[in-house]
Write a protein that holds these residues in place. Structure first.
Motif, PDB file in Angstrom:
ATOM      1  N   GLN A  32      17.576  53.799  35.280  1.00  0.00           N
ATOM      2  CA  GLN A  32      17.348  52.158  35.312  1.00  0.00           C
ATOM      3  C   GLN A  32      18.067  51.998  36.805  1.00  0.00           C
ATOM      4  OE1 GLN A  32      18.900  50.180  31.711  1.00  0.00           O
ATOM      5  NE2 GLN A  32      18.100  48.245  32.864  1.00  0.00           N
TER       6      GLN A  32
ATOM      7  N   HIS B  86       9.955  39.376  46.019  1.00  0.00           N
ATOM      8  CA  HIS B  86       8.728  39.345  45.170  1.00  0.00           C
ATOM      9  C   HIS B  86       8.410  40.801  45.225  1.00  0.00           C
ATOM     10  CE1 HIS B  86       7.116  38.094  49.096  1.00  0.00           C
ATOM     11  NE2 HIS B  86       6.203  38.962  48.733  1.00  0.00           N
ATOM     12  N   PRO B  87       7.468  41.458  44.250  1.00  0.00           N
ATOM     13  CA  PRO B  87       7.241  42.994  44.466  1.00  0.00           C
ATOM     14  C   PRO B  87       6.158  42.990  45.612  1.00  0.00           C
ATOM     15  CG  PRO B  87       7.180  42.125  42.191  1.00  0.00           C
ATOM     16  CD  PRO B  87       7.276  40.828  42.964  1.00  0.00           C
TER      17      PRO B  87
ATOM     18  N   PHE C 288       9.474  49.787  41.290  1.00  0.00           N
ATOM     19  CA  PHE C 288       8.752  49.544  40.125  1.00  0.00           C
ATOM     20  C   PHE C 288       7.198  50.638  40.297  1.00  0.00           C
ATOM     21  CE2 PHE C 288      10.420  46.098  37.922  1.00  0.00           C
ATOM     22  CZ  PHE C 288      11.137  45.330  38.725  1.00  0.00           C
TER      23      PHE C 288
ATOM     24  N   TYR D  30       5.495  49.658  43.966  1.00  0.00           N
ATOM     25  CA  TYR D  30       6.033  48.347  44.406  1.00  0.00           C
ATOM     26  C   TYR D  30       7.473  48.325  44.468  1.00  0.00           C
ATOM     27  CZ  TYR D  30       1.152  46.526  43.083  1.00  0.00           C
ATOM     28  OH  TYR D  30       0.054  46.140  43.095  1.00  0.00           O
TER      29      TYR D  30
ATOM     30  N   PHE E 176       3.611  45.784  47.426  1.00  0.00           N
ATOM     31  CA  PHE E 176       2.794  47.286  47.318  1.00  0.00           C
ATOM     32  C   PHE E 176       3.401  47.957  48.312  1.00  0.00           C
ATOM     33  CE2 PHE E 176      -0.740  49.572  46.025  1.00  0.00           C
ATOM     34  CZ  PHE E 176      -1.138  50.257  46.818  1.00  0.00           C
TER      35      PHE E 176
ATOM     36  N   GLN F   7       0.523  53.001  40.678  1.00  0.00           N
ATOM     37  CA  GLN F   7       1.039  52.249  42.048  1.00  0.00           C
ATOM     38  C   GLN F   7       2.471  52.113  42.191  1.00  0.00           C
ATOM     39  OE1 GLN F   7      -0.911  48.382  42.341  1.00  0.00           O
ATOM     40  NE2 GLN F   7      -2.982  49.201  41.850  1.00  0.00           N
TER      41      GLN F   7
ATOM     42  N   GLY G  71      16.026  39.104  44.866  1.00  0.00           N
ATOM     43  CA  GLY G  71      15.458  37.765  45.199  1.00  0.00           C
ATOM     44  C   GLY G  71      14.141  37.837  45.667  1.00  0.00           C
TER      45      GLY G  71
ATOM     46  N   GLN H 223      10.775  45.712  45.225  1.00  0.00           N
ATOM     47  CA  GLN H 223      11.336  44.551  45.189  1.00  0.00           C
ATOM     48  C   GLN H 223      12.621  44.282  45.529  1.00  0.00           C
ATOM     49  OE1 GLN H 223      11.017  42.695  41.174  1.00  0.00           O
ATOM     50  NE2 GLN H 223      10.756  40.459  41.835  1.00  0.00           N
TER      51      GLN H 223
ATOM     52  N   LEU I  71      -2.650  45.513  34.892  1.00  0.00           N
ATOM     53  CA  LEU I  71      -1.599  46.338  35.649  1.00  0.00           C
ATOM     54  C   LEU I  71      -0.474  46.206  34.582  1.00  0.00           C
ATOM     55  CD1 LEU I  71      -1.575  48.229  38.126  1.00  0.00           C
ATOM     56  CD2 LEU I  71      -0.376  46.195  39.253  1.00  0.00           C
ATOM     57  N   ILE I  72      -0.021  47.398  34.352  1.00  0.00           N
ATOM     58  CA  ILE I  72       1.615  47.189  33.533  1.00  0.00           C
ATOM     59  C   ILE I  72       2.250  47.805  34.458  1.00  0.00           C
ATOM     60  CG2 ILE I  72       2.335  48.116  31.480  1.00  0.00           C
ATOM     61  CD1 ILE I  72      -0.027  46.429  30.895  1.00  0.00           C
ATOM     62  N   PHE I  73       3.440  47.256  34.292  1.00  0.00           N
ATOM     63  CA  PHE I  73       4.457  47.655  35.377  1.00  0.00           C
ATOM     64  C   PHE I  73       5.719  48.280  34.206  1.00  0.00           C
ATOM     65  CE2 PHE I  73       4.405  45.653  39.685  1.00  0.00           C
ATOM     66  CZ  PHE I  73       3.130  45.214  39.412  1.00  0.00           C
ATOM     67  N   GLY I  74       6.307  49.215  34.942  1.00  0.00           N
ATOM     68  CA  GLY I  74       7.720  49.930  34.433  1.00  0.00           C
ATOM     69  C   GLY I  74       8.747  49.054  34.364  1.00  0.00           C
ATOM     70  N   GLN I  75       9.932  49.226  33.973  1.00  0.00           N
ATOM     71  CA  GLN I  75      11.017  48.247  33.844  1.00  0.00           C
ATOM     72  C   GLN I  75      11.838  48.490  35.228  1.00  0.00           C
ATOM     73  OE1 GLN I  75      10.610  51.067  32.076  1.00  0.00           O
ATOM     74  NE2 GLN I  75      12.510  51.723  31.163  1.00  0.00           N
TER      75      GLN I  75
END
Lengths: 113, 114
Positions: free
Chosen positions: A9, A42-43, A88, A35, A45, A33, A40, A37, A101-105
């Motif tokens: 994590q 945004h993600p 991510f 990404y 690619f 995929q 502060g 971030q 699209l499902i993101f990991g934590q």
């Protein structure tokens, strides 16, 4: 539904050390995929992997997709302070590119200068 | 090329009030997404549009959240009434289409519910 789990994590490294984050799924993924971030921000690619066993490189970043297409990794060689941020992995449910699209934590990387 | 535009960037409201967020995707992008990102977590998809039709809204709390993309271009996400747990960043993203993988995200709208 489909889930992708990321470890670790958090990771704190000294500048110049290597860093790896892992993304795992209990089901076969059609693609993965990655990404980044910034704090502060945004993600943004980075890359998409589609083929079993695929390896792609972007300068100091190496991305791998497992042979069974159930896991992926991102490795950064010789980290720099500009690498700070949360990484991510994300994958689409179902086949192809049409599922959500499902993101990991995410794995948050801190680099000490 | 202009990116995904979102407004407002920040909003503070009291619980039970309403709020609306606006998103203008990259020109020509048919697919638009709204994600909710709670601090320390990954983005969670709320709703996905293909042109002006809904592709997926399975995780949208429909008793309080609504979204529309009437002309297949810009979109609005509304929360009414807001709860404390709605405090999050609401990210809008777009992609050329469902067969194009890369998502382009906006800067996000940070909501604080007091």
């Amino acid at each position: 539904g489909q889930q992708v789990m990321q470890i670790p994590q958090y990771q704190h490294v000294q500048e110049g050390e290597d860093f790896t984050t892992y993304c795992n799924s209990s089901t076969t993924l059609s693609n993965i995929q990655w990404y980044k971030q910034r704090p502060g921000g945004h993600p943004v690619f980075l890359i998409q992997l589609v083929k079993s066993g695929e390896v792609k490189k972007q300068k100091r970043l190496t991305f791998q997709f497992g042979e069974a297409k159930k896991n992926s990794s991102l490795h950064i060689t010789a980290t720099q302070t500009t690498d700070v941020g949360t990484y991510f992995c994300a994958s689409r449910e179902g086949s192809g590119n049409t599922g959500k699209l499902i993101f990991g934590q995410g794995t948050t990387l801190q680099v000490k200068p | 090329e202009a990116g995904v535009a979102q407004s407002p960037r920040y909003k503070i409201i009291e619980k039970r009030q309403s709020v609306a967020f606006w998103c203008n995707p990259i020109s020509g992008h048919a697919t638009l997404y709204w994600y909710q990102q709670i601090l320390g977590q990954g983005p969670k998809l709320l709703i996905q549009f293909q042109n002006n039709g809904v592709v997926d809204d399975s995780q949208l709390p429909k008793d309080r959240f609504s979204a529309e993309r009437l002309k297949g271009v810009d979109s609005t996400l509304k929360i009414q009434p807001a709860k404390l747990e709605d405090s999050a960043v609401y990210l809008c993203a777009s992609s050329l289409g469902p067969m194009t993988g890369e998502l382009f995200f906006g800067e996000g709208s940070r909501l604080t519910v007091l």
